[in-house]
Enzyme design. Structure first.
Site, PDB file in Angstrom:
ATOM      1  N   LYS A 119       0.833  -1.211   0.000  1.00  0.00           N
ATOM      2  CA  LYS A 119       0.000   0.000   0.000  1.00  0.00           C
ATOM      3  C   LYS A 119       0.873   1.268   0.000  1.00  0.00           C
ATOM      4  O   LYS A 119       0.663   2.171  -0.794  1.00  0.00           O
ATOM      5  CB  LYS A 119      -0.925   0.027   1.231  1.00  0.00           C
ATOM      6  CG  LYS A 119      -1.864  -1.159   1.338  1.00  0.00           C
ATOM      7  CD  LYS A 119      -2.789  -1.055   2.530  1.00  0.00           C
ATOM      8  CE  LYS A 119      -2.108  -1.106   3.867  1.00  0.00           C
ATOM      9  NZ  LYS A 119      -1.414  -2.369   4.181  1.00  0.00           N
ATOM     10  N   ARG A 168      -9.918   1.202   8.369  1.00  0.00           N
ATOM     11  CA  ARG A 168      -9.506  -0.146   8.745  1.00  0.00           C
ATOM     12  C   ARG A 168     -10.592  -0.912   9.502  1.00  0.00           C
ATOM     13  O   ARG A 168     -10.392  -2.071   9.848  1.00  0.00           O
ATOM     14  CB  ARG A 168      -8.296  -0.031   9.669  1.00  0.00           C
ATOM     15  CG  ARG A 168      -6.998  -0.450   9.043  1.00  0.00           C
ATOM     16  CD  ARG A 168      -5.939  -0.170  10.073  1.00  0.00           C
ATOM     17  NE  ARG A 168      -4.808  -1.004   9.908  1.00  0.00           N
ATOM     18  CZ  ARG A 168      -3.692  -0.597   9.302  1.00  0.00           C
ATOM     19  NH1 ARG A 168      -3.616   0.579   8.757  1.00  0.00           N
ATOM     20  NH2 ARG A 168      -2.671  -1.405   9.249  1.00  0.00           N
ATOM     21  N   ARG A 190      11.553  -5.509   5.006  1.00  0.00           N
ATOM     22  CA  ARG A 190      11.376  -4.067   4.736  1.00  0.00           C
ATOM     23  C   ARG A 190      12.362  -3.206   5.537  1.00  0.00           C
ATOM     24  O   ARG A 190      12.591  -3.446   6.715  1.00  0.00           O
ATOM     25  CB  ARG A 190       9.950  -3.641   5.092  1.00  0.00           C
ATOM     26  CG  ARG A 190       9.772  -2.120   5.017  1.00  0.00           C
ATOM     27  CD  ARG A 190       8.349  -1.680   5.074  1.00  0.00           C
ATOM     28  NE  ARG A 190       7.652  -2.217   6.227  1.00  0.00           N
ATOM     29  CZ  ARG A 190       6.341  -2.164   6.377  1.00  0.00           C
ATOM     30  NH1 ARG A 190       5.594  -1.610   5.446  1.00  0.00           N
ATOM     31  NH2 ARG A 190       5.775  -2.680   7.458  1.00  0.00           N
ATOM     32  N   ARG A 235      11.104  -1.221  10.961  1.00  0.00           N
ATOM     33  CA  ARG A 235       9.988  -0.838  11.826  1.00  0.00           C
ATOM     34  C   ARG A 235       9.889  -1.795  13.012  1.00  0.00           C
ATOM     35  O   ARG A 235      10.063  -2.995  12.860  1.00  0.00           O
ATOM     36  CB  ARG A 235       8.683  -0.863  11.014  1.00  0.00           C
ATOM     37  CG  ARG A 235       8.257   0.533  10.615  1.00  0.00           C
ATOM     38  CD  ARG A 235       7.123   0.542   9.655  1.00  0.00           C
ATOM     39  NE  ARG A 235       5.925  -0.179  10.095  1.00  0.00           N
ATOM     40  CZ  ARG A 235       4.812  -0.232   9.390  1.00  0.00           C
ATOM     41  NH1 ARG A 235       4.739   0.408   8.232  1.00  0.00           N
ATOM     42  NH2 ARG A 235       3.770  -0.913   9.830  1.00  0.00           N
ATOM     43  N   ARG A 244      -0.721  -8.475  13.578  1.00  0.00           N
ATOM     44  CA  ARG A 244      -1.241  -7.485  12.613  1.00  0.00           C
ATOM     45  C   ARG A 244      -2.107  -8.166  11.553  1.00  0.00           C
ATOM     46  O   ARG A 244      -3.150  -7.637  11.148  1.00  0.00           O
ATOM     47  CB  ARG A 244      -0.080  -6.726  11.963  1.00  0.00           C
ATOM     48  CG  ARG A 244       0.585  -5.756  12.922  1.00  0.00           C
ATOM     49  CD  ARG A 244       1.958  -5.303  12.455  1.00  0.00           C
ATOM     50  NE  ARG A 244       1.941  -4.652  11.164  1.00  0.00           N
ATOM     51  CZ  ARG A 244       2.998  -4.533  10.367  1.00  0.00           C
ATOM     52  NH1 ARG A 244       4.165  -5.053  10.732  1.00  0.00           N
ATOM     53  NH2 ARG A 244       2.904  -3.909   9.226  1.00  0.00           N
TER      54      ARG A 244
HETATM   55  P1  AP5 Z   1       4.813  -1.598   1.875  1.00  0.00           P
HETATM   56  O1  AP5 Z   1       4.482  -0.813   0.667  1.00  0.00           O
HETATM   57  O2  AP5 Z   1       5.558  -0.929   2.976  1.00  0.00           O
HETATM   58  O3  AP5 Z   1       3.504  -2.358   2.428  1.00  0.00           O
HETATM   59  P2  AP5 Z   1       2.222  -1.816   3.174  1.00  0.00           P
HETATM   60  O4  AP5 Z   1       1.036  -2.480   2.593  1.00  0.00           O
HETATM   61  O5  AP5 Z   1       2.229  -0.310   3.202  1.00  0.00           O
HETATM   62  O6  AP5 Z   1       2.492  -2.427   4.586  1.00  0.00           O
HETATM   63  P3  AP5 Z   1       2.399  -1.800   6.045  1.00  0.00           P
HETATM   64  O7  AP5 Z   1       3.117  -2.739   6.959  1.00  0.00           O
HETATM   65  O8  AP5 Z   1       2.863  -0.367   6.074  1.00  0.00           O
HETATM   66  O9  AP5 Z   1       0.884  -1.858   6.296  1.00  0.00           O
HETATM   67  P4  AP5 Z   1       0.193  -1.824   7.638  1.00  0.00           P
HETATM   68  O10 AP5 Z   1      -1.199  -1.641   7.207  1.00  0.00           O
HETATM   69  O11 AP5 Z   1       0.443  -2.951   8.541  1.00  0.00           O
HETATM   70  O12 AP5 Z   1       0.928  -0.595   8.398  1.00  0.00           O
HETATM   71  P5  AP5 Z   1       0.442   0.844   8.809  1.00  0.00           P
HETATM   72  O13 AP5 Z   1       1.618   1.704   8.870  1.00  0.00           O
HETATM   73  O14 AP5 Z   1      -0.745   1.277   8.015  1.00  0.00           O
HETATM   74  O15 AP5 Z   1       5.639  -2.888   1.377  1.00  0.00           O
HETATM   75  C1  AP5 Z   1       6.129  -3.851   2.308  1.00  0.00           C
HETATM   76  C2  AP5 Z   1       7.440  -4.430   1.787  1.00  0.00           C
HETATM   77  O16 AP5 Z   1       7.162  -5.188   0.599  1.00  0.00           O
HETATM   78  C3  AP5 Z   1       8.494  -3.374   1.381  1.00  0.00           C
HETATM   79  O17 AP5 Z   1       9.763  -3.832   1.741  1.00  0.00           O
HETATM   80  C4  AP5 Z   1       8.358  -3.269  -0.152  1.00  0.00           C
HETATM   81  O18 AP5 Z   1       9.589  -2.924  -0.781  1.00  0.00           O
HETATM   82  C5  AP5 Z   1       7.921  -4.689  -0.509  1.00  0.00           C
HETATM   83  N1  AP5 Z   1       7.017  -4.735  -1.662  1.00  0.00           N
HETATM   84  C6  AP5 Z   1       5.964  -3.913  -1.923  1.00  0.00           C
HETATM   85  N2  AP5 Z   1       5.345  -4.263  -3.065  1.00  0.00           N
HETATM   86  C7  AP5 Z   1       6.018  -5.352  -3.534  1.00  0.00           C
HETATM   87  C8  AP5 Z   1       5.853  -6.177  -4.695  1.00  0.00           C
HETATM   88  N3  AP5 Z   1       4.874  -5.956  -5.589  1.00  0.00           N
HETATM   89  N4  AP5 Z   1       6.724  -7.213  -4.870  1.00  0.00           N
HETATM   90  C9  AP5 Z   1       7.732  -7.445  -3.965  1.00  0.00           C
HETATM   91  N5  AP5 Z   1       7.932  -6.692  -2.864  1.00  0.00           N
HETATM   92  C10 AP5 Z   1       7.077  -5.664  -2.637  1.00  0.00           C
HETATM   93  O19 AP5 Z   1      -0.104   0.572  10.293  1.00  0.00           O
HETATM   94  C11 AP5 Z   1       0.767   0.281  11.361  1.00  0.00           C
HETATM   95  C12 AP5 Z   1      -0.014   0.263  12.663  1.00  0.00           C
HETATM   96  O20 AP5 Z   1      -0.600   1.566  12.893  1.00  0.00           O
HETATM   97  C13 AP5 Z   1      -1.210  -0.699  12.733  1.00  0.00           C
HETATM   98  O21 AP5 Z   1      -0.804  -1.997  13.106  1.00  0.00           O
HETATM   99  C14 AP5 Z   1      -2.097  -0.011  13.797  1.00  0.00           C
HETATM  100  O22 AP5 Z   1      -1.593  -0.235  15.090  1.00  0.00           O
HETATM  101  C15 AP5 Z   1      -1.905   1.452  13.486  1.00  0.00           C
HETATM  102  N6  AP5 Z   1      -2.884   1.971  12.507  1.00  0.00           N
HETATM  103  C16 AP5 Z   1      -2.596   2.536  11.287  1.00  0.00           C
HETATM  104  N7  AP5 Z   1      -3.725   2.930  10.675  1.00  0.00           N
HETATM  105  C17 AP5 Z   1      -4.762   2.621  11.516  1.00  0.00           C
HETATM  106  C18 AP5 Z   1      -6.172   2.767  11.425  1.00  0.00           C
HETATM  107  N8  AP5 Z   1      -6.752   3.305  10.340  1.00  0.00           N
HETATM  108  N9  AP5 Z   1      -6.923   2.314  12.462  1.00  0.00           N
HETATM  109  C19 AP5 Z   1      -6.366   1.777  13.565  1.00  0.00           C
HETATM  110  N10 AP5 Z   1      -5.030   1.595  13.706  1.00  0.00           N
HETATM  111  C20 AP5 Z   1      -4.227   2.014  12.686  1.00  0.00           C
END
Ligand code: AP5
Length: 223
Positions: free
Chosen positions: A19, A94, A133, A166, A177
């Site tokens: 994402k 979410r 990552r 991270r 998660r």
């Molecule tokens: P990346 O693009 O970083 O993946 P992502 O989908 O953004 O993953 P996240 O871990 O950031 O998602 P998340 O939803 O858990 O975290 P968030 O910060 O929102 O890619 C991942 C890796 O894969 C990278 O190394 C990349 O290079 C590689 N990659 C990407 N595409 C690829 C491909 N096509 N092929 C090969 N490799 C690839 O949330 C974190 C925490 O915040 C949550 O756990 C929660 O506690 C809190 N939080 C955030 N938003 C909310 C909300 N709305 N409500 C409640 N709690 C929330």
């Protein structure tokens, strides 16, 4: 590409689906801000704000932050002038209450129907993506030690910033998660499908192939 209608793009998908990687590219293509609730909260944690003190331990456990806190943060962010032509949400909404709350906000602010994309990937790919990552501590550029390594280990190609892992990218927290995603977030695909605004993209493909598929969706949406 300029957006005629004030529109919200929403990227759904499990942790590690790509994402953030894709949101950076597509927000640039659309000329709208990339709004990652995860990044906003990590920033609050790093700055030691009151919000950061509350959400830090919750994120560290891989659990979801309360809907009230998240909605307040998003509502304030959408009031900023850079969102006047639209925005791209990454990691929000979410939960069902967040999705319903967002619908009400978008209607109030005069947005058109959102364009929602589910980045679908099988669980077996996610662990490798998440544990591999690394993120630039300066500009937020995303790397992967297996699939997208920097030219010099530990250093960002773009700005020379230090690459960091991270705190919630350990195998144990990733499991938590993924469980939170299955329970609270996956049902949102049905919510948006029933509104006729859901697109599904195979996010197990290469980053460039996924970007191409997303670019097509944007082109069709913008007419
Ligand atoms: P990346 O693009 O970083 O993946 P992502 O989908 O953004 O993953 P996240 O871990 O950031 O998602 P998340 O939803 O858990 O975290 P968030 O910060 O929102 O890619 C991942 C890796 O894969 C990278 O190394 C990349 O290079 C590689 N990659 C990407 N595409 C690829 C491909 N096509 N092929 C090969 N490799 C690839 O949330 C974190 C925490 O915040 C949550 O756990 C929660 O506690 C809190 N939080 C955030 N938003 C909310 C909300 N709305 N409500 C409640 N709690 C929330």
């Amino acid at each position: 590409m300029t957006m005629a209608i004030k529109r919200a793009y929403i990227f759904l998908g499990p942790p590690g689906a790509g994402k953030g990687t894709q949101a950076k590219r597509i927000a640039k293509l659309c000329g709208v801000p990339h709004l990652s609730t995860g990044d906003m909260m990590r920033d609050a944690v790093a700055r030691g704000t009151d919000l950061g003190k509350i959400v830090g331990p919750i994120m560290q456990r891989g659990e979801l932050v309360s809907d009230d806190l998240v909605m307040k943060m998003v509502d304030q962010r959408l009031a900023q002038p850079d969102c006047s032509r639209g925005c791209l949400f990454d990691g929000f909404p979410r939960t069902l209450p967040q999705a319903e709350g967002l619908d009400a906000i978008l209607q109030r602010l005069g947005f058109g129907k959102p364009v929602v994309v589910d980045l679908a990937v099988s669980d077996d790919k996610l662990l490798r993506r998440l544990t591999g990552r690394r993120t630039c501590s300066v500009g937020g550029e995303i790397y992967n030690v297996y699939d997208l390594p920097p030219k010099v280990a530990g250093i960002c190609d773009h700005d020379g910033g230090k690459l960091v892992q991270r705190a919630d990218d350990t195998a144990e927290i990733v499991g938590q998660r993924l469980a939170a995603y299955e329970k609270a977030t996956k049902p949102l695909t049905e919510y948006y499908r029933s509104q006729g605004v859901l697109h599904v993209v195979d996010a197990s493909l290469s980053m460039d192939e996924v970007s191409r598929a997303l670019g097509e969706i944007v082109k069709r949406a913008e007419g």
